[in-house]
Design an enzyme around this catalytic site. Structure first.
Site, PDB file in Angstrom:
ATOM      1  CG  ASP A 141      37.048   8.899  32.778  1.00 44.66           C
ATOM      2  OD1 ASP A 141      36.624   9.146  31.966  1.00 44.66           O
ATOM      3  OD2 ASP A 141      37.809   9.928  33.721  1.00 44.66           O
ATOM      4  CG  HIS A 201      35.013  11.720  29.188  1.00 41.07           C
ATOM      5  ND1 HIS A 201      36.380  11.612  29.500  1.00 41.07           N
ATOM      6  CD2 HIS A 201      35.267  12.532  28.533  1.00 41.07           C
ATOM      7  CE1 HIS A 201      36.889  12.535  29.276  1.00 41.07           C
ATOM      8  NE2 HIS A 201      36.039  13.519  28.745  1.00 41.07           N
ATOM      9  NE  ARG A 202      39.648  11.929  27.270  1.00 40.95           N
ATOM     10  CZ  ARG A 202      40.382  13.448  28.175  1.00 40.95           C
ATOM     11  NH1 ARG A 202      41.537  12.059  28.266  1.00 40.95           N
ATOM     12  NH2 ARG A 202      40.125  13.916  27.955  1.00 40.95           N
ATOM     13  CG  HIS A 249      42.317  14.117  24.208  1.00 41.06           C
ATOM     14  ND1 HIS A 249      42.660  14.910  25.595  1.00 41.06           N
ATOM     15  CD2 HIS A 249      40.793  14.807  25.203  1.00 41.06           C
ATOM     16  CE1 HIS A 249      42.583  16.236  25.630  1.00 41.06           C
ATOM     17  NE2 HIS A 249      41.159  15.433  26.254  1.00 41.06           N
ATOM     18  CD  GLU A 266      36.024  17.431  22.573  1.00 38.02           C
ATOM     19  OE1 GLU A 266      35.805  16.989  23.296  1.00 38.02           O
ATOM     20  OE2 GLU A 266      37.190  18.586  22.676  1.00 38.02           O
ATOM     21  CD  GLU A 290      34.470  12.748  24.294  1.00 39.40           C
ATOM     22  OE1 GLU A 290      34.755  14.004  24.671  1.00 39.40           O
ATOM     23  OE2 GLU A 290      34.978  11.953  24.854  1.00 39.40           O
ATOM     24  CE  LYS A 346      40.283  17.097  22.836  1.00 36.36           C
ATOM     25  NZ  LYS A 346      39.136  17.925  23.641  1.00 36.36           N
ATOM     26  CG  ASP A 403      38.365  13.291  22.231  1.00 38.40           C
ATOM     27  OD1 ASP A 403      37.769  14.119  22.337  1.00 38.40           O
ATOM     28  OD2 ASP A 403      38.644  12.355  23.310  1.00 38.40           O
TER      29      ASP A 403
HETATM   30  O1  G3P Z   1      33.496  15.832  25.229  1.00 43.60           O
HETATM   31  C1  G3P Z   1      33.521  16.669  26.575  1.00 43.60           C
HETATM   32  C2  G3P Z   1      34.746  16.547  27.597  1.00 43.60           C
HETATM   33  O2  G3P Z   1      35.525  15.074  26.897  1.00 43.60           O
HETATM   34  C3  G3P Z   1      36.125  17.634  26.226  1.00 43.60           C
HETATM   35  O3  G3P Z   1      37.062  17.963  27.069  1.00 43.60           O
HETATM   36  O4  G3P Z   1      39.235  17.267  27.163  1.00 43.60           O
HETATM   37  O5  G3P Z   1      38.245  14.872  28.199  1.00 43.60           O
HETATM   38  O6  G3P Z   1      38.321  16.128  26.146  1.00 43.60           O
HETATM   39  P1  G3P Z   1      38.331  16.387  27.472  1.00 43.60           P
HETATM   40 CA    CA Z   2      36.313  14.867  24.798  1.00 50.15          CA
END
Ligand code: G3P
Ligand code: CA
Length: 247
Positions: A231, A8-9, A50, A110, A35, A112, A37
């Site tokens: 994460d 995640h990121r 993000h 993603e 993943e 945004k 953003d």
């Molecule tokens: O894509 C899943 C998750 O990343 C969505 O929430 O705020 O972490 O971008 P956020």
């Molecule tokens: Ca995200």
């Protein structure tokens, strides 16, 4: 079905989110996907960050949309996380795709655009993933239902996901499907056996964010979720192995 582990990121517990060090660490840890953003600069360059504002993750102030790409790469996006990362720069989606194109990783980009609905973001991202020939292993996701629908109209074959943080309707799966999505990306608190079953019935992928505790990881593995966003990909890979060895 094995639950995929997606960083995640990037490996964002140990390196500044959405930067090359975080992506590189995720890759070296053995993550199966990444993943990230994307937002648009003033001069329409898709960059990886993000927040709509640069305040939290850089040494600058203000909105991404008010700065050109050239202005944004002058900023430091590692120092806030730890001084050992100072000098880290914001990267473009194109740089990220160039890095990932030869690695066998799944991608979730993603968009945004739920707070600022950047004009042309869908097309810009679709063109880049086509150019780098990664479209067949990419899912585009967004919290913006109109954007899911625009993606589907621009390219009906692209995998797209509706992101949800709260249960808004009783029939989430039908809602997402009607927009053209073929996946649901939900917050871990929304996960129930009923959602898993509803997705399975409609052949929708179900990916869960952000899963960092072993308790929640285990629940996702037991319910057979398609993937988790974490994460801490090294921890998730370790726990998945333990889970599989006992089942
Ligand atoms: O894509 C899943 C998750 O990343 C969505 O929430 O705020 O972490 O971008 P956020
Ligand atoms: Ca995200």
């Amino acid at each position: 079905m094995q639950t995929m582990i997606i960083a995640h990121r990037g490996a964002s517990e140990q390196a500044p989110e959405n930067t090359m060090p975080a992506f590189d660490l995720a890759w070296r840890m053995g993550s199966e996907g990444i993943e990230t953003d994307v937002q648009l600069t003033k001069d329409n360059v898709p960059i990886l960050i993000h927040d709509e504002r640069i305040n939290r993750t850089t040494n600058g102030r203000g909105y991404v949309k008010d700065y050109t790409y050239h202005e944004l790469i002058q900023l430091d996006s590692g120092q806030w996380f730890n001084p050992s990362f100072s000098g880290t720069k914001i990267i473009t989606l194109e740089q990220f795709l160039n890095w990932i194109k030869d690695k066998p990783l799944y991608l979730n980009i993603e968009l945004k655009n739920n707070k600022i609905d950047y004009k042309g973001l869908e097309l810009a991202v679709l063109e880049l993933i086509a150019h780098y020939k990664v479209a067949n292993r990419t899912t585009l996701s967004t919290f913006n239902p109109n954007s899911v629908n625009r993606l589907h109209k621009l390219n009906p074959t692209i995998d797209s996901a509706l992101l949800l943080s709260k249960r808004k309707s009783s029939n989430l799966v039908q809602h997402a499907k009607a927009l053209g999505a073929n996946a649901l990306h939900i917050k871990y608190r929304m996960l129930t056996p009923e959602i898993v079953e509803a997705c399975r019935r409609e052949s929708m992928a179900l990916r869960v964010y952000t899963v960092n505790s072993s308790k929640h990881m285990l629940r996702c593995f037991q319910l057979g979720c398609t993937a988790i966003f974490t994460d801490i990909p090294d921890k998730a890979l370790h726990f998945r192995k333990l889970y599989e060895d006992h089942h």
